[in-house]
Design a protein around this motif. Structure first.
Motif, PDB file in Angstrom:
ATOM      1  N   SER A 157       0.833  -1.219   0.000  1.00 33.92           N
ATOM      2  CA  SER A 157       0.000   0.000   0.000  1.00 33.92           C
ATOM      3  C   SER A 157       0.862   1.262   0.000  1.00 33.92           C
ATOM      4  O   SER A 157       0.477   2.296   0.556  1.00 33.92           O
ATOM      5  CB  SER A 157      -0.942   0.009   1.214  1.00 33.92           C
ATOM      6  OG  SER A 157      -1.789  -1.121   1.206  1.00 33.92           O
ATOM      7  N   GLU A 158       2.070   1.165  -0.598  1.00 32.10           N
ATOM      8  CA  GLU A 158       3.026   2.279  -0.698  1.00 32.10           C
ATOM      9  C   GLU A 158       3.447   2.800   0.671  1.00 32.10           C
ATOM     10  O   GLU A 158       3.859   3.954   0.824  1.00 32.10           O
ATOM     11  CB  GLU A 158       2.474   3.420  -1.554  1.00 32.10           C
ATOM     12  CG  GLU A 158       2.262   3.023  -3.015  1.00 32.10           C
ATOM     13  CD  GLU A 158       2.087   4.219  -3.935  1.00 32.10           C
ATOM     14  OE1 GLU A 158       1.843   5.331  -3.431  1.00 32.10           O
ATOM     15  OE2 GLU A 158       2.204   4.031  -5.168  1.00 32.10           O
ATOM     16  N   GLY A 159       3.386   1.924   1.675  1.00 30.90           N
ATOM     17  CA  GLY A 159       3.757   2.327   3.029  1.00 30.90           C
ATOM     18  C   GLY A 159       5.224   2.688   3.171  1.00 30.90           C
ATOM     19  O   GLY A 159       5.578   3.663   3.848  1.00 30.90           O
ATOM     20  N   LYS A 160       6.089   1.908   2.536  1.00 23.90           N
ATOM     21  CA  LYS A 160       7.525   2.192   2.633  1.00 23.90           C
ATOM     22  C   LYS A 160       7.867   3.503   1.934  1.00 23.90           C
ATOM     23  O   LYS A 160       8.696   4.291   2.413  1.00 23.90           O
ATOM     24  CB  LYS A 160       8.337   1.042   2.023  1.00 23.90           C
ATOM     25  CG  LYS A 160       9.847   1.200   2.193  1.00 23.90           C
ATOM     26  CD  LYS A 160      10.597  -0.017   1.703  1.00 23.90           C
ATOM     27  CE  LYS A 160      10.321  -1.221   2.595  1.00 23.90           C
ATOM     28  NZ  LYS A 160      11.108  -2.399   2.167  1.00 23.90           N
ATOM     29  N   LEU A 161       7.219   3.762   0.794  1.00 23.24           N
ATOM     30  CA  LEU A 161       7.470   5.007   0.061  1.00 23.24           C
ATOM     31  C   LEU A 161       7.056   6.215   0.896  1.00 23.24           C
ATOM     32  O   LEU A 161       7.740   7.248   0.894  1.00 23.24           O
ATOM     33  CB  LEU A 161       6.728   4.983  -1.276  1.00 23.24           C
ATOM     34  CG  LEU A 161       7.024   6.139  -2.236  1.00 23.24           C
ATOM     35  CD1 LEU A 161       8.499   6.194  -2.573  1.00 23.24           C
ATOM     36  CD2 LEU A 161       6.189   6.006  -3.508  1.00 23.24           C
TER      37      LEU A 161
END
Length: 336
Positions: free
Chosen positions: A304-308
């Motif tokens: 869910s693009e959490g790291k980005l």
């Protein structure tokens, strides 16, 4: 003189400027002084963190992985009538390491060129590494031998991790071969073997924690005392020879190294997509990161693009430490 200190570093504020041109600045009212310092050491000993904390500004991108600094750069610290120019260089590597990591040619030549330009040499050594702390790397020793006529000083970094003062003194004896400026340290015991472990011509030794700033005030005062009369190579408000765009892209590279595993970050290619500074100095930037495949792009983004999002948030904090102003930063991924 041997320093065993633990002072708190107090920062010095300078204005941000995007113009890093090399302009000598004559001063009519005061005599100016300058000192060029080559900062050398093997990868990941804390060279960039050392410079950043001396300046109280994150000028040199730093990460927990090796080879964060890819080319030499200059950080400029100005206080009173003195300007200290730090020549940050990539970590010293062997030809085998250069081939293994597909490094730029700068890794083989930038340290040598910086030493030719420098007035004094600072060697940063990781005192916390139990495998290497009692011996200088042979590449460091060779560079010092090639520049024997220039003064040099030793910085034992990460000393906060070592609890025993006796161990620190033992390490210092090994790295200096029981000598300061070629003369035996009073009360020092002879080394038991003849193997070359250190450099006997250091003019001073400092024990610091570049991460916390402990001990760095003494280093800063030492450098200011050693500055020589001369015109400043940079205007007083300049603190880096790189443009703001270059600093931001380098910071993205460093952040990717921190957040991504193994060799993945070394395959990514960030470039500036949009950059603007308003009349209040607020920076807005978009950095496009080229990924070699869609799979790599998904790994960088995370679920869910959490790291980005984490990368963007951490970058914003770092860049605001760099520019001492508000920064809006967005990293965008591309697999094309």
């Amino acid at each position: 003189m041997l320093r065993n200190i633990g002072l708190v570093f107090r920062g010095f504020e300078v204005k941000f400027s995007t113009n890093a041109s090399r302009v000598s600045v004559p001063h009519e009212d005061i005599a100016t002084k300058v000192l060029k310092v080559a900062v050398i050491g093997v990868p990941n000993v804390g060279k960039s963190t050392f410079i950043n904390n001396l300046m109280d500004r994150k000028v040199c991108p730093a990460s927990s992985k090796v080879h964060t600094t890819r080319a030499k750069s200059q950080a400029i610290f100005t206080e009173g009538d003195s300007q200290i120019v730090f020549l940050d260089t990539p970590g010293l590597v062997s030809f085998q390491e250069y081939k293994k990591f597909s490094l730029e040619k700068s890794f083989l030549k930038d340290s040598k060129s910086s030493l030719r330009e420098a007035d004094i040499i600072g060697v940063i050594h990781d005192a916390s590494n139990i495998w290497t702390r009692e011996k200088l790397d042979i590449k460091v020793i060779r560079l010092l031998e090639d520049n024997k006529t220039k003064p040099s000083f030793l910085v034992l970094n990460k000393v906060d991790i070592i609890k025993s003062k006796r161990k620190l003194l033992d390490v210092t004896r090994q790295l200096t071969e029981n000598c300061i400026e070629g003369a035996p340290i009073p009360g020092g015991k002879p080394l038991r073997d003849k193997e070359t472990r250190g450099w006997p011509h250091f003019s001073d030794v400092f024990m610091v924690s570049a991460l916390t700033g402990s001990g760095l005030d003494e280093v800063k005062n030492y450098l200011i005392r050693n500055a020589k009369p001369g015109e400043w190579p940079y205007p007083g408000e300049i603190w880096s020879d790189k443009t703001a765009e270059e600093i931001i892209v380098d910071s993205v590279k460093a952040k990717l190294l921190d957040f991504l595993p193994q060799e993945i970050p070394y395959t990514l290619k960030p470039e500036m997509e949009f950059f603007n500074i308003n009349d209040k100095g607020v920076i807005s930037a978009v950095v496009l990161v080229h990924c070699p495949s869609k799979r790599i792009a998904q790994l960088v983004a995370g679920e869910s693009e959490g790291k980005l999002r984490q990368i963007n948030e951490s970058l914003q904090v770092d860049l605001q430490r760099t520019f001492h102003n508000y920064v809006r930063i967005k990293v965008v991924l591309s697999d094309k």
